[in-house]
Design a protein around this motif. Structure first.
Motif, mmCIF file in Angstrom:
data_model
loop_
_atom_site.group_PDB
_atom_site.id
_atom_site.type_symbol
_atom_site.label_atom_id
_atom_site.label_comp_id
_atom_site.label_asym_id
_atom_site.label_seq_id
_atom_site.Cartn_x
_atom_site.Cartn_y
_atom_site.Cartn_z
ATOM 1 N N SER A 122 2.139 3.468 11.541
ATOM 2 C CA SER A 122 1.504 2.001 11.841
ATOM 3 C C SER A 122 0.238 2.858 11.736
ATOM 4 C CB SER A 122 1.820 1.827 13.193
ATOM 5 O OG SER A 122 1.728 3.039 14.843
ATOM 6 N N THR A 123 -0.790 4.126 11.686
ATOM 7 C CA THR A 123 -2.180 4.283 11.978
ATOM 8 C C THR A 123 -2.245 3.956 10.035
ATOM 9 O OG1 THR A 123 -1.348 6.569 11.286
ATOM 10 C CG2 THR A 123 -2.221 6.061 13.323
ATOM 11 N N SER A 124 -1.458 3.694 9.291
ATOM 12 C CA SER A 124 -2.077 2.965 8.282
ATOM 13 C C SER A 124 -2.254 1.883 8.353
ATOM 14 C CB SER A 124 -1.115 3.359 7.116
ATOM 15 O OG SER A 124 0.640 2.725 7.062
ATOM 16 N N LEU A 125 -2.125 1.010 8.744
ATOM 17 C CA LEU A 125 -2.205 -0.503 9.314
ATOM 18 C C LEU A 125 -4.046 -0.945 8.988
ATOM 19 C CD1 LEU A 125 1.324 -1.690 10.657
ATOM 20 C CD2 LEU A 125 0.595 -1.305 8.232
ATOM 21 N N THR A 126 -3.729 -1.943 8.583
ATOM 22 C CA THR A 126 -5.606 -2.037 8.801
ATOM 23 C C THR A 126 -5.239 -3.628 8.721
ATOM 24 O OG1 THR A 126 -7.880 -2.331 7.978
ATOM 25 C CG2 THR A 126 -6.183 -2.095 6.220
ATOM 26 N N VAL A 127 -6.325 -4.791 8.695
ATOM 27 C CA VAL A 127 -6.554 -6.172 8.709
ATOM 28 C C VAL A 127 -7.567 -6.483 7.522
ATOM 29 C CG1 VAL A 127 -6.096 -5.882 11.249
ATOM 30 C CG2 VAL A 127 -9.049 -5.953 9.473
ATOM 31 N N ASP A 128 -7.032 -8.086 7.407
ATOM 32 C CA ASP A 128 -8.065 -9.129 6.381
ATOM 33 C C ASP A 128 -9.776 -8.138 6.006
ATOM 34 O OD1 ASP A 128 -8.524 -11.032 4.316
ATOM 35 O OD2 ASP A 128 -9.081 -11.960 6.430
ATOM 36 N N GLY A 129 -10.053 -8.312 5.122
ATOM 37 C CA GLY A 129 -11.479 -8.314 5.449
ATOM 38 C C GLY A 129 -11.644 -6.908 5.154
ATOM 39 N N ASP A 130 -10.827 -5.372 5.424
ATOM 40 C CA ASP A 130 -11.309 -4.264 5.963
ATOM 41 C C ASP A 130 -11.108 -3.338 4.345
ATOM 42 O OD1 ASP A 130 -12.352 -1.566 6.984
ATOM 43 O OD2 ASP A 130 -10.199 -1.447 7.782
ATOM 44 N N PHE A 131 -12.014 -2.229 3.907
ATOM 45 C CA PHE A 131 -12.014 -1.758 2.972
ATOM 46 C C PHE A 131 -10.749 -0.805 3.225
ATOM 47 C CE2 PHE A 131 -16.725 -2.621 4.149
ATOM 48 C CZ PHE A 131 -16.970 -4.109 2.919
ATOM 49 N N ILE A 132 -10.498 -0.616 1.289
ATOM 50 C CA ILE A 132 -9.227 0.507 1.065
ATOM 51 C C ILE A 132 -10.000 1.277 0.013
ATOM 52 C CG2 ILE A 132 -6.757 0.227 0.805
ATOM 53 C CD1 ILE A 132 -7.580 -1.486 2.321
ATOM 54 N N PRO A 133 -10.366 2.650 1.003
ATOM 55 C CA PRO A 133 -10.507 3.916 -0.288
ATOM 56 C C PRO A 133 -9.368 4.626 -1.153
ATOM 57 C CG PRO A 133 -10.257 4.409 2.317
ATOM 58 C CD PRO A 133 -9.952 3.391 1.969
ATOM 59 N N VAL A 134 -9.615 4.595 -2.440
ATOM 60 C CA VAL A 134 -8.372 5.596 -2.959
ATOM 61 C C VAL A 134 -8.924 6.530 -3.079
ATOM 62 C CG1 VAL A 134 -8.670 5.963 -5.978
ATOM 63 C CG2 VAL A 134 -9.139 3.776 -5.106
ATOM 64 N N PRO A 135 -7.693 7.040 -2.559
ATOM 65 C CA PRO A 135 -7.510 9.295 -2.315
ATOM 66 C C PRO A 135 -8.115 9.846 -3.527
ATOM 67 C CG PRO A 135 -5.376 7.764 -1.663
ATOM 68 C CD PRO A 135 -6.399 6.675 -2.165
ATOM 69 N N SER A 136 -8.663 11.173 -3.038
ATOM 70 C CA SER A 136 -9.126 11.737 -4.210
ATOM 71 C C SER A 136 -8.082 11.709 -5.640
ATOM 72 C CB SER A 136 -9.709 12.866 -3.576
ATOM 73 O OG SER A 136 -8.755 13.762 -2.997
ATOM 74 N N GLU A 137 -7.063 12.508 -5.353
ATOM 75 C CA GLU A 137 -6.143 12.115 -6.086
ATOM 76 C C GLU A 137 -5.254 11.175 -7.395
ATOM 77 O OE1 GLU A 137 -3.263 15.581 -5.620
ATOM 78 O OE2 GLU A 137 -5.104 17.082 -5.166
ATOM 79 N N GLU A 138 -5.369 10.066 -6.737
ATOM 80 C CA GLU A 138 -5.168 8.843 -7.023
ATOM 81 C C GLU A 138 -5.966 8.452 -8.860
ATOM 82 O OE1 GLU A 138 -2.062 7.419 -7.138
ATOM 83 O OE2 GLU A 138 -1.306 9.281 -4.989
ATOM 84 N N ASP A 139 -5.893 8.115 -9.998
ATOM 85 C CA ASP A 139 -6.445 7.001 -10.537
ATOM 86 C C ASP A 139 -6.791 6.199 -10.396
ATOM 87 O OD1 ASP A 139 -5.917 8.988 -12.590
ATOM 88 O OD2 ASP A 139 -4.837 8.466 -12.714
ATOM 89 N N GLY A 140 -5.950 5.659 -9.250
ATOM 90 C CA GLY A 140 -6.298 3.936 -9.010
ATOM 91 C C GLY A 140 -5.652 3.663 -7.540
ATOM 92 N N LEU A 141 -5.357 2.784 -6.836
ATOM 93 C CA LEU A 141 -4.413 2.673 -5.788
ATOM 94 C C LEU A 141 -3.390 0.894 -6.858
ATOM 95 C CD1 LEU A 141 -6.205 2.341 -3.024
ATOM 96 C CD2 LEU A 141 -4.184 3.945 -3.270
ATOM 97 N N ASP A 142 -2.187 0.866 -6.147
ATOM 98 C CA ASP A 142 -1.311 -0.335 -6.870
ATOM 99 C C ASP A 142 -1.363 -1.779 -5.682
ATOM 100 O OD1 ASP A 142 -0.043 -2.109 -8.717
ATOM 101 O OD2 ASP A 142 1.498 -0.167 -8.691
ATOM 102 N N TRP A 143 -0.888 -3.015 -6.028
ATOM 103 C CA TRP A 143 -0.814 -4.304 -5.254
ATOM 104 C C TRP A 143 0.582 -3.921 -4.914
ATOM 105 C CZ3 TRP A 143 -3.283 -4.476 -10.324
ATOM 106 C CH2 TRP A 143 -2.241 -4.795 -10.731
ATOM 107 N N GLU A 144 1.111 -4.623 -3.929
ATOM 108 C CA GLU A 144 2.376 -4.449 -3.348
ATOM 109 C C GLU A 144 2.430 -6.641 -1.774
ATOM 110 O OE1 GLU A 144 5.466 -1.899 -2.903
ATOM 111 O OE2 GLU A 144 4.474 -1.071 -4.456
#
Length: 284
Positions: A101-123
């Motif tokens: 549950s700690t990974s959850l956030t809300v509308d309008g929040d900023f989503i950071p890209v982890p350091s070892e990722e080329d980017g993030l994917d949507w679902e």
């Protein structure tokens, strides 16, 4: 009714409130009180209207600290066909994984890209909220226990997800699970009637499907889970994403800092979040 979690300025107390379209905040109950009788609180509504507007409170997911976020993978046939599992037979039972549950956030929040990722994917998908304990439940009783639904974006760190056969690491990046307001089930109806799910990246439509395309229904899935462990009041079920995710494209298309991703679901509303640099991970 659009139920959100709020923290008033200067307090750490989470309350559940009804957020109107014009930003008016009406407090329903404290978080613990709400989940002690969610159906009753939804029926009674709120009484305390906060002065001013929504900018005077901090929005948080209205999720109990001990709630489980159970997620269905591979729940739309076209999504199975586009991914790395297309050569495998469709499982007879849903593929399940977990979010904290700690990974959850809300509308309008900023989503950071982890350091070892080329980017993030949507679902883009729908989240179901459970309002009663379930043990060895029938499908009908499990569906009746769902008190509401939300728009959800199961944003995924694909490199971390694909390193092993276990998905949990890639599904729990910081603030990677934005969830929209809880809309009561009575206002939403049955997902089997087909709510449209649309995901957009910088205004471009990347996913467009309907919930009646799900392989495993909400009721069947919750009943299946309840035969192994008790599904508790306050737990959540993420119902899976349709086709159109970024990693399966040629070339792959991932979310990078500055990108805006939106998920819109009929009757549930639109969830908008902006992707930011890894340096923002520790900021709220």
């Amino acid at each position: 009714m659009r139920l959100v979690g709020i923290e008033r300025h200067g307090t750490n107390l989470v309350e559940v409130a009804d957020l109107s379209d014009d930003g008016k905040v009406t407090v329903v109950a404290s978080l613990a009180e709400f989940w002690s009788d969610p159906a009753g609180h939804i029926a009674r509504g709120g009484t305390e209207v906060l002065s001013g507007d929504a900018h005077e409170v901090r929005f948080v997911p209205p999720v109990l600290p001990g709630a489980r976020v159970i997620c269905i993978g591979l729940n739309y046939l076209k999504h199975v066909a586009e991914g790395s599992y297309r050569s495998e037979p469709l499982p007879e039972v849903p593929t399940l994984f977990a979010r904290w549950s700690t990974s959850l956030t809300v509308d309008g929040d900023f989503i950071p890209v982890p350091s070892e990722e080329d980017g993030l994917d949507w679902e883009g998908e729908v989240m179901a909220w459970v309002g009663a304990d379930l043990v060895d439940s029938t499908s009908d009783d499990a569906l009746a226990a769902v008190i509401g639904y939300s728009t959800f974006n199961d944003i995924t760190a694909r490199r971390a997800q694909k390193v092993t056969s276990q998905w949990i690491l890639g599904k729990n990046a910081d603030r990677s699970g934005p969830v929209g307001p809880l809309v009561p089930a009575a206002e939403v109806g049955d997902l089997r009637d087909g709510l449209r799910i649309t995901t957009r990246v910088n205004g471009n439509t990347v996913q467009d499907a309907r919930t009646d395309d799900m392989v495993y229904t909400v009721g069947d899935t919750l009943a299946y889970i309840s035969r192994t462990f008790t599904v508790r009041r306050g737990d959540l079920l993420a119902t899976g994403t349709p086709s159109g995710v970024g990693y399966s494209r040629t070339p792959p298309w991932l979310l990078h800092p500055g990108d805006e991703v939106e998920v819109e679901v009929d009757r549930l509303g639109t969830l908008r979040n902006t992707i930011v640099e890894n340096s923002f991970r520790s900021k709220t």
